[in-house]
Structures are given as C-alpha cells and as structure tokens.
Design a protein around this motif. Structure first.
Motif, mmCIF file in Angstrom:
data_model
loop_
_atom_site.group_PDB
_atom_site.id
_atom_site.type_symbol
_atom_site.label_atom_id
_atom_site.label_comp_id
_atom_site.label_asym_id
_atom_site.label_seq_id
_atom_site.Cartn_x
_atom_site.Cartn_y
_atom_site.Cartn_z
ATOM 1 N N LYS A 1 3.557 20.626 -8.056
ATOM 2 C CA LYS A 1 3.568 20.438 -6.628
ATOM 3 C C LYS A 1 2.089 19.417 -6.610
ATOM 4 N N PHE A 2 1.067 20.086 -5.980
ATOM 5 C CA PHE A 2 0.031 20.333 -6.030
ATOM 6 C C PHE A 2 -0.380 18.779 -7.431
ATOM 7 N N LYS A 3 -0.466 19.620 -8.003
ATOM 8 C CA LYS A 3 -0.666 18.655 -9.786
ATOM 9 C C LYS A 3 -0.428 16.863 -9.522
ATOM 10 N N GLU A 4 0.958 17.159 -9.345
ATOM 11 C CA GLU A 4 1.861 15.657 -8.643
ATOM 12 C C GLU A 4 1.154 14.829 -7.369
ATOM 13 N N TYR A 5 1.182 15.388 -6.637
ATOM 14 C CA TYR A 5 0.119 15.423 -5.567
ATOM 15 C C TYR A 5 -1.099 14.659 -5.813
ATOM 16 N N ARG A 6 -2.199 15.104 -6.274
ATOM 17 C CA ARG A 6 -3.565 14.314 -7.346
ATOM 18 C C ARG A 6 -3.260 13.142 -8.170
ATOM 19 N N GLY A 7 -1.719 13.232 -8.040
ATOM 20 C CA GLY A 7 -1.708 12.086 -9.771
ATOM 21 C C GLY A 7 -1.234 11.070 -9.137
ATOM 22 N N ASN A 8 -0.262 11.396 -8.251
ATOM 23 C CA ASN A 8 -0.142 10.008 -7.163
ATOM 24 C C ASN A 8 0.199 10.942 -5.357
ATOM 25 N N PRO A 9 -0.770 10.519 -5.011
ATOM 26 C CA PRO A 9 -0.771 10.484 -3.384
ATOM 27 C C PRO A 9 0.507 10.389 -2.473
ATOM 28 N N ALA A 10 0.500 9.163 -2.969
ATOM 29 C CA ALA A 10 1.370 8.365 -1.874
ATOM 30 C C ALA A 10 2.491 8.653 -2.544
ATOM 31 N N ALA A 11 2.520 8.919 -3.254
ATOM 32 C CA ALA A 11 4.624 8.576 -4.170
ATOM 33 C C ALA A 11 5.200 9.165 -3.352
ATOM 34 N N ASP A 12 5.384 10.193 -2.383
ATOM 35 C CA ASP A 12 6.742 10.652 -1.520
ATOM 36 C C ASP A 12 6.610 8.896 -0.621
ATOM 37 N N LEU A 13 6.300 8.079 -0.028
ATOM 38 C CA LEU A 13 6.072 7.120 0.224
ATOM 39 C C LEU A 13 6.310 5.465 0.071
ATOM 40 N N ILE A 14 6.891 6.180 -1.303
ATOM 41 C CA ILE A 14 7.751 4.918 -2.599
ATOM 42 C C ILE A 14 9.311 4.819 -1.624
ATOM 43 N N GLY A 15 9.508 3.489 -1.547
ATOM 44 C CA GLY A 15 10.681 3.076 -0.545
ATOM 45 C C GLY A 15 10.935 2.999 0.402
ATOM 46 N N SER A 16 9.738 3.558 1.178
ATOM 47 C CA SER A 16 9.762 3.598 2.682
ATOM 48 C C SER A 16 8.690 2.574 3.491
ATOM 49 N N ILE A 17 8.070 2.240 3.199
ATOM 50 C CA ILE A 17 7.813 1.600 3.544
ATOM 51 C C ILE A 17 8.291 -0.021 3.870
ATOM 52 N N PRO A 18 8.510 -1.058 5.448
ATOM 53 C CA PRO A 18 9.673 -2.066 5.242
ATOM 54 C C PRO A 18 8.360 -3.277 4.933
ATOM 55 N N ASP A 19 8.956 -4.533 4.603
ATOM 56 C CA ASP A 19 8.045 -5.487 4.623
ATOM 57 C C ASP A 19 7.620 -5.526 6.226
ATOM 58 N N GLN A 20 6.186 -6.321 5.919
ATOM 59 C CA GLN A 20 5.752 -6.664 7.731
ATOM 60 C C GLN A 20 4.299 -7.456 7.339
ATOM 61 N N PRO A 21 4.065 -7.684 8.636
ATOM 62 C CA PRO A 21 3.381 -8.700 8.718
ATOM 63 C C PRO A 21 1.979 -7.545 8.846
ATOM 64 N N ASP A 22 0.374 -8.251 8.314
ATOM 65 C CA ASP A 22 -1.262 -7.667 8.051
ATOM 66 C C ASP A 22 -1.766 -8.114 9.480
ATOM 67 N N ARG A 23 -2.892 -7.344 9.240
ATOM 68 C CA ARG A 23 -3.008 -7.578 10.714
ATOM 69 C C ARG A 23 -3.276 -9.334 10.301
ATOM 70 N N ASN A 24 -3.136 -9.668 9.565
ATOM 71 C CA ASN A 24 -4.184 -11.678 9.650
ATOM 72 C C ASN A 24 -2.182 -12.234 10.072
ATOM 73 N N GLY A 25 -1.132 -11.561 10.268
ATOM 74 C CA GLY A 25 -0.124 -12.254 10.103
ATOM 75 C C GLY A 25 0.631 -12.633 9.146
ATOM 76 N N ASN A 26 0.107 -12.444 8.080
ATOM 77 C CA ASN A 26 0.937 -12.611 6.324
ATOM 78 C C ASN A 26 1.105 -11.248 6.169
ATOM 79 N N MET A 27 2.893 -12.267 5.744
ATOM 80 C CA MET A 27 4.066 -11.120 5.322
ATOM 81 C C MET A 27 3.682 -10.263 3.894
ATOM 82 N N LYS A 28 3.649 -9.531 3.920
ATOM 83 C CA LYS A 28 3.769 -8.377 3.009
ATOM 84 C C LYS A 28 5.194 -7.456 2.768
ATOM 85 N N THR A 29 5.310 -7.287 1.465
ATOM 86 C CA THR A 29 5.961 -6.979 0.461
ATOM 87 C C THR A 29 6.521 -5.270 1.054
#
Length: 234
Positions: free
Chosen positions: A176-204
């Motif tokens: 699991k440690f090696k998987e994390y080092r290879g892709n540390p944001a893997a657990d967030l895949i598919g969990s982040i909704p579309d939303q505006p950034d600080r400038n109000g521009n929409m991002k997926t």
C-alpha cells in the motif's frame, strides 16, 4: 517537534503534542455537532500514533496514506547490541546500545533509573527507558527533555477507534505504501465534484484531481528522508 511517550500500565502511546491538541479540538467540535474538518492544517504535523503493549511484540502503528487511515500491525523485533560505554544525559546514568532498524543504524542511550523498557517511535526492549536515540548520521534524533507523572491514566482524545481502522500486516503495508508513493491522490479519484475555482471559472472534478495529483506527487518526491528509509529502497 515535541513528541509524547505516554506510558500507562497496559500500553504506551507515542504521538505528536501538536496532533493531540488538534485531535482534541476536532473531538470537541464533533461532540458539539460540527463535523467540518476544513479549519485544520496537518501538512506539517506528525500525524502517526504508535501503541505498544508490554506483553505483546506486535505494536499498532496508526497512520494515514493520503486520505486513507490504517493501523499497521507491526510485529518486527528490534535486536539490540549492548555496548560497554556509559555517560550521563539529563542527570541520568545511561548506557549505549545499537541496532539496525528501518534501513538505518541507530545509536541509543538508555537508563535503568527509569524502569520502563520503552522509548520513542517503535524502539523498545532495552533494560530501561531510552533517553536518546539517533541514526548514525543524526538525520533523525529523539531526545528526552522532560518526565512527568500524572495521577490518572491519560486517554487520547480521538473520535476514531483503533478497532474501526482497516488493519494491515507489514507485507501488505509495503504494498500500500508503494501504491501511495506511485499515485498519492488515487483515493480521491471520482470523489471531487465539478466546482468553480477562486476566479469563478468552472472546473471538472477530473481537472481538479489532476492538479491535486501533481502537487501530491511533488510533495512525495521531496519526502525522501523518511525514518524507515528501507521503504523507499525495497
């Protein structure tokens, strides 16, 4: 950083004072119905907790890889070599001992004046409390600076129970440690909704994830001097 080794009758705990205060604040807020953790910043806080038991060689190493918490059931033994060298640290008579652990050679000084066969991090098993321990290059150093006695056992202020965390043995942890080092944001895949950034521009959510992934990979790349350095070499 100030770390605490809390020794009770049935177990000892090793943790960061700063993280304990943060967890205490979180627990208090959650008890009042506020479950929003966004006010916290843990990037520079030592977040792990290590629980050791006097009659059990397996310790519990509570940690987080990315956003996923685990408890590592670590049953590796530490083999010490006692040296015929004595000195004094903090008015305690101490003896030198050495060991190899986590891919590093460690030099420890322990005192029989405090009859706890314990020490910082995962180090234990010497005939007295470890007052100082450092790797031979002194890249990681633990030094005792204060001893206090309390009339009651301390209960760590956490809303997360040990039994609620997924348990892994050391072999699985390496994977699991090696998987994390290879892709540390893997657990967030598919969990982040579309939303505006600080400038109000929409991002997926995918665009945001790619940005987070890039930053996390850069952070992991810089984190190349961890205590158990052999995890980066296996």
């Amino acid at each position: 950083k100030i770390m605490i080794l809390n020794n009770n009758k049935d177990q000892s705990e090793f943790y960061s004072l700063e993280k304990m205060k943060l967890d205490s604040t979180l627990l208090d807020k959650r008890n009042k119905g506020n479950n929003d953790p966004r006010f916290t910043r843990t990037e520079y806080i030592t977040t792990y907790r290590i629980l050791k038991y006097p009659n059990n060689k397996t310790l519990d190493h509570m940690l987080t890889l990315g956003v996923s918490p685990y408890v590592l059931k670590d049953n590796r033994e530490i083999n010490w070599k006692l040296e015929s060298e004595f000195t004094e640290i903090l008015a305690f008579k101490v003896q030198k001992a050495t060991t190899i652990f986590g891919g590093r050679k460690w030099i420890a000084y322990f005192t029989k004046d405090i009859p706890f066969f314990d020490g910082p991090y995962k180090f234990r098993g010497l005939p007295g409390l470890i007052v100082k321990i450092a790797d031979e290059n002194e890249q990681h150093v633990f030094v005792l600076f204060c001893v206090k006695t309390y009339p009651e056992s301390f209960v760590y202020p956490s809303s997360v129970s040990l039994k609620d965390l997924p348990a892994v043995d050391y072999t699985m942890f390496i994977k699991k440690f090696k998987e994390y080092r290879g892709n540390p944001a893997a657990d967030l895949i598919g969990s982040i909704p579309d939303q505006p950034d600080r400038n109000g521009n929409m991002k997926t959510g995918t665009e945001i994830w790619l940005e987070i992934s890039k930053k996390e990979k850069e952070k992991v790349k810089k984190d190349n001097n961890i205590l158990e350095i052999d995890l980066l070499q296996n």
